[in-house]
Design an enzyme around this catalytic site. Structure first.
Site, mmCIF file in Angstrom:
data_model
loop_
_atom_site.group_PDB
_atom_site.id
_atom_site.type_symbol
_atom_site.label_atom_id
_atom_site.label_comp_id
_atom_site.label_asym_id
_atom_site.label_seq_id
_atom_site.Cartn_x
_atom_site.Cartn_y
_atom_site.Cartn_z
ATOM 1 N N LYS A 1 37.182 38.856 60.160
ATOM 2 C CA LYS A 1 36.300 40.008 60.435
ATOM 3 C C LYS A 1 34.975 39.597 61.085
ATOM 4 O O LYS A 1 34.392 40.371 61.834
ATOM 5 C CB LYS A 1 36.061 40.818 59.153
ATOM 6 C CG LYS A 1 37.318 41.563 58.694
ATOM 7 C CD LYS A 1 37.067 42.438 57.489
ATOM 8 C CE LYS A 1 38.367 43.089 57.030
ATOM 9 N NZ LYS A 1 38.203 43.939 55.859
ATOM 10 N N ASP B 1 36.033 50.233 57.061
ATOM 11 C CA ASP B 1 36.262 50.029 55.621
ATOM 12 C C ASP B 1 35.380 50.938 54.770
ATOM 13 O O ASP B 1 35.834 51.537 53.791
ATOM 14 C CB ASP B 1 35.965 48.573 55.231
ATOM 15 C CG ASP B 1 37.101 47.623 55.611
ATOM 16 O OD1 ASP B 1 38.244 48.091 55.763
ATOM 17 O OD2 ASP B 1 36.833 46.419 55.751
ATOM 18 N N GLY C 1 30.056 41.981 44.209
ATOM 19 C CA GLY C 1 30.488 41.182 45.354
ATOM 20 C C GLY C 1 29.516 41.327 46.503
ATOM 21 O O GLY C 1 28.822 42.347 46.630
HETATM 22 P P1 NDP Z 1 35.212 37.650 50.626
HETATM 23 O O1 NDP Z 1 35.939 36.356 50.507
HETATM 24 O O2 NDP Z 1 34.395 37.923 51.840
HETATM 25 O O3 NDP Z 1 34.190 37.791 49.360
HETATM 26 C C1 NDP Z 1 34.636 37.482 48.069
HETATM 27 C C2 NDP Z 1 33.606 37.942 47.040
HETATM 28 O O4 NDP Z 1 34.205 37.781 45.746
HETATM 29 C C3 NDP Z 1 32.300 37.160 47.029
HETATM 30 O O5 NDP Z 1 31.248 38.025 46.681
HETATM 31 C C4 NDP Z 1 32.541 36.123 45.927
HETATM 32 O O6 NDP Z 1 31.368 35.678 45.293
HETATM 33 C C5 NDP Z 1 33.341 36.951 44.945
HETATM 34 N N1 NDP Z 1 34.188 36.159 44.041
HETATM 35 C C6 NDP Z 1 35.243 35.380 44.382
HETATM 36 N N2 NDP Z 1 35.802 34.858 43.279
HETATM 37 C C7 NDP Z 1 35.092 35.317 42.225
HETATM 38 C C8 NDP Z 1 35.191 35.116 40.822
HETATM 39 N N3 NDP Z 1 36.128 34.340 40.275
HETATM 40 N N4 NDP Z 1 34.300 35.763 40.014
HETATM 41 C C9 NDP Z 1 33.345 36.566 40.547
HETATM 42 N N5 NDP Z 1 33.193 36.774 41.875
HETATM 43 C C10 NDP Z 1 34.069 36.157 42.708
HETATM 44 O O7 NDP Z 1 36.310 38.772 50.392
HETATM 45 P P2 NDP Z 1 36.258 40.306 50.887
HETATM 46 O O8 NDP Z 1 34.886 40.810 50.639
HETATM 47 O O9 NDP Z 1 36.805 40.424 52.250
HETATM 48 O O10 NDP Z 1 37.310 41.021 49.899
HETATM 49 C C11 NDP Z 1 36.991 41.288 48.544
HETATM 50 C C12 NDP Z 1 38.094 42.122 47.909
HETATM 51 O O11 NDP Z 1 38.160 43.429 48.501
HETATM 52 C C13 NDP Z 1 39.484 41.527 48.059
HETATM 53 O O12 NDP Z 1 40.120 41.672 46.817
HETATM 54 C C14 NDP Z 1 40.160 42.387 49.104
HETATM 55 O O13 NDP Z 1 41.547 42.459 48.884
HETATM 56 C C15 NDP Z 1 39.503 43.740 48.843
HETATM 57 N N6 NDP Z 1 39.489 44.608 50.046
HETATM 58 C C16 NDP Z 1 40.170 45.814 50.009
HETATM 59 C C17 NDP Z 1 40.171 46.670 51.099
HETATM 60 C C18 NDP Z 1 40.911 47.972 51.033
HETATM 61 O O14 NDP Z 1 41.102 48.609 52.080
HETATM 62 N N7 NDP Z 1 41.340 48.406 49.866
HETATM 63 C C19 NDP Z 1 39.447 46.338 52.350
HETATM 64 C C20 NDP Z 1 38.742 45.066 52.288
HETATM 65 C C21 NDP Z 1 38.792 44.247 51.176
HETATM 66 P P3 NDP Z 1 30.534 34.384 45.817
HETATM 67 O O15 NDP Z 1 29.614 34.908 46.887
HETATM 68 O O16 NDP Z 1 29.819 33.909 44.612
HETATM 69 O O17 NDP Z 1 31.543 33.394 46.338
#
Ligand code: NDP
Length: 272
Positions: free
Chosen positions: A67, A103, A128
């Site tokens: 993205k 989104d 997040g």
């Molecule tokens: P990114 O990889 O960009 O971001 C991941 C986020 O999750 C970060 O804030 C990260 O924190 C946090 N994170 C990861 N692991 C953990 C953990 N174990 N505990 C707490 N926080 C955690 O992913 P996206 O933002 O692209 O996607 C996030 C979610 O949204 C996914 O599950 C995706 O499937 C879903 N999604 C759904 C959509 C829909 O249309 N329904 C559209 C887009 C996304 P840190 O900064 O600390 O690493």
């Protein structure tokens, strides 16, 4: 005449439900189009999209992990894409590549139209600070929420995201264990669920929660949704509606018509 060609680009991509969603939209609206999955090598997003355009493709959706690269690929961008710094829909025009982020509009529409939630004045906690969280900030603010707090595992990233909206007095940042007060809506935009984990919030955060929303979909009651329900959240929902609504917004961008999402969402729920 050949069918118009669209695709979703990602890595991995085999799991994507987007081809089924767009095929259903095309049937419903009578548009003649094809929509395929494109697996791009991790270092090959630009080459993959270039080749699809050269072969006559008219637009693509973009998913993990491209993205941000899609943002750079666009030469013109919508305001909400610029605010997000990420793009999930590209349209190939005579004047160049236009990029959008659908989104957030998808989430807001799912919350308001499908789930019947009133966002005006609502206190919202967004968990997040990754791509998904960035994409939904401006649309949530535009829908009139009263407060929008971003909480993230890496608190600096929450602070950086909030800083993009300092002009808006409704936005704040927090770590999970210092989340201030209780919220009407708690949205999990982390990928913690992938590892079976749940952001460690105080149960009091959910004291008057009307909806806990898990952006990930198709996982049943996730640890986040179970935790929220047990702590007092009145309702729980996953992100399947957001997926279908962001697809409808992409279809509108490409085809100039918004499909009716309700029958497509029903189809996907029945198939799950
Ligand atoms: P990114 O990889 O960009 O971001 C991941 C986020 O999750 C970060 O804030 C990260 O924190 C946090 N994170 C990861 N692991 C953990 C953990 N174990 N505990 C707490 N926080 C955690 O992913 P996206 O933002 O692209 O996607 C996030 C979610 O949204 C996914 O599950 C995706 O499937 C879903 N999604 C759904 C959509 C829909 O249309 N329904 C559209 C887009 C996304 P840190 O900064 O600390 O690493």
């Amino acid at each position: 005449m050949n069918s118009a060609r669209y695709a979703v680009v990602g890595n991995p991509i085999a799991h994507s439900k987007s081809p089924a969603i767009h095929a259903a939209f095309a049937r419903q609206t009578g548009h003649d189009l094809t929509y395929e999955r494109l697996l791009a090598p991790l270092d090959g997003f630009r080459a993959t999209v270039d080749a699809f355009r050269a072969a006559g493709g008219q637009g693509v959706n973009v998913t993990l992990p491209f993205k941000l690269e899609a943002f750079a690929y666009a030469v013109r961008r919508s305001e909400r894409a610029t605010a997000a710094g990420a793009i999930n829909a590209l349209r190939f025009d005579a004047v160049g590549v236009f990029g959008d982020n659908t989104d957030g509009a998808g989430l807001v529409r799912d919350l308001e139209a499908n789930l019947g939630v009133d966002l005006r004045g609502a206190e919202v906690l967004l968990l997040g600070a990754g791509g998904a969280a960035r994409g939904v900030m401006l649309p949530l603010l535009g829908a009139g929420v009263g407060r929008l707090i971003i909480a993230n595992r890496t608190v600096e990233r929450a602070e950086q995201l909030a800083a993009r909206f300092t002009h808006d007095g409704r936005v704040g940042a927090s770590s999970f264990d210092t989340v201030p007060g209780a919220f009407d809506i708690v949205i999990n935009a982390t990928s913690a669920t992938l590892g079976g984990e749940v952001p460690p919030l105080a149960p009091s955060v959910y004291a008057h929660c009307v909806l806990a929303y898990e952006m990930m979909y198709g996982q049943g009651e996730t640890p986040f949704l179970r935790t929220a329900r047990e702590a007092g959240s009145a309702r729980q929902a996953d992100g399947l509606g957001m997926l279908v609504e962001q697809a409808a917004e992409s279809f509108l961008l490409w085809r100039g018509v918004r499909p009716d999402t309700a029958p497509v969402l029903r189809l996907l729920r029945d198939a799950a």
